[in-house]
Design an enzyme around this catalytic site. Sequence first.
Site, PDB file in Angstrom:
ATOM      1  N   ILE A  63       0.892  -1.156   0.000  1.00 35.94           N
ATOM      2  CA  ILE A  63       0.000   0.000   0.000  1.00 35.94           C
ATOM      3  C   ILE A  63       0.930   1.206   0.000  1.00 35.94           C
ATOM      4  O   ILE A  63       1.850   1.293   0.817  1.00 35.94           O
ATOM      5  CB  ILE A  63      -0.950  -0.003   1.222  1.00 35.94           C
ATOM      6  CG1 ILE A  63      -1.889   1.209   1.189  1.00 35.94           C
ATOM      7  CG2 ILE A  63      -0.209  -0.089   2.529  1.00 35.94           C
ATOM      8  CD1 ILE A  63      -2.969   1.180   2.271  1.00 35.94           C
ATOM      9  N   SER A  64       0.743   2.104  -0.947  1.00 33.87           N
ATOM     10  CA  SER A  64       1.677   3.210  -1.128  1.00 33.87           C
ATOM     11  C   SER A  64       1.735   4.116   0.090  1.00 33.87           C
ATOM     12  O   SER A  64       0.783   4.226   0.868  1.00 33.87           O
ATOM     13  CB  SER A  64       1.287   4.049  -2.352  1.00 33.87           C
ATOM     14  OG  SER A  64       1.473   3.340  -3.543  1.00 33.87           O
TER      15      SER A  64
END
Length: 214
Positions: A63-64
């Site tokens: 997840i960025s």
Amino acid sequence: MLDSYKHKGLRKVLVKQLKEKGIKDEAVLKAIEKIPRHFFVEKYAAEVAYADKALQIDAGQTISQPYTVAYQTELLHIQKGEKVLEIGTGSGYQTSILVELGAKVYTIERQKELFDKTLKFLPTLGYTANFYLGDGSNGIPEEAPFNKILVTAGAPSIPDTLLKQLAIGGILVIPVGDEKVQTMTTVLRVSEKEYEKVEFAQFRFVPLIGDKAW
């Protein structure tokens, strides 16, 4: 799933950090303050979930970092009702940001494990999107054109397939580079055959995989 005062407080702190790092779009900041990121990374403690860093999720993906999410989203200049293609659904966190901003989202994911999980999960938060399982580097040609296209993985070059799916006046945001570092790049489709490219800061993403990628 609990969204406590502690979680909401941590989001306020995160938004303050993003402002200090240069994020200015109030709509983007409000979306990040509203959406419970800890729901997307349940195995992490709250303080970790709201740290400004990328985190591992299922299927070997990430997840960025919140700053990266905010940065890319800000470059898109989302207007309510716009048709947006997201390449790489992942956890669905970025998808929820786009929906919160009022976009009509079409999102594609090649990892079936993530696709199945997000397809079921996002609607429980009240976020509706059009989910596709497949090769994101090919886009979704049957649904084109799109007002905006967001690529959430690093690519060695800008796939022509995606450029062709942009509406005239549309914007593509994509990290372009090698497997170690990519330059955030925007492409504005000016006319049927004319495009304007602008390069921004450098980031590090997982690689885009597919027929038109690595």
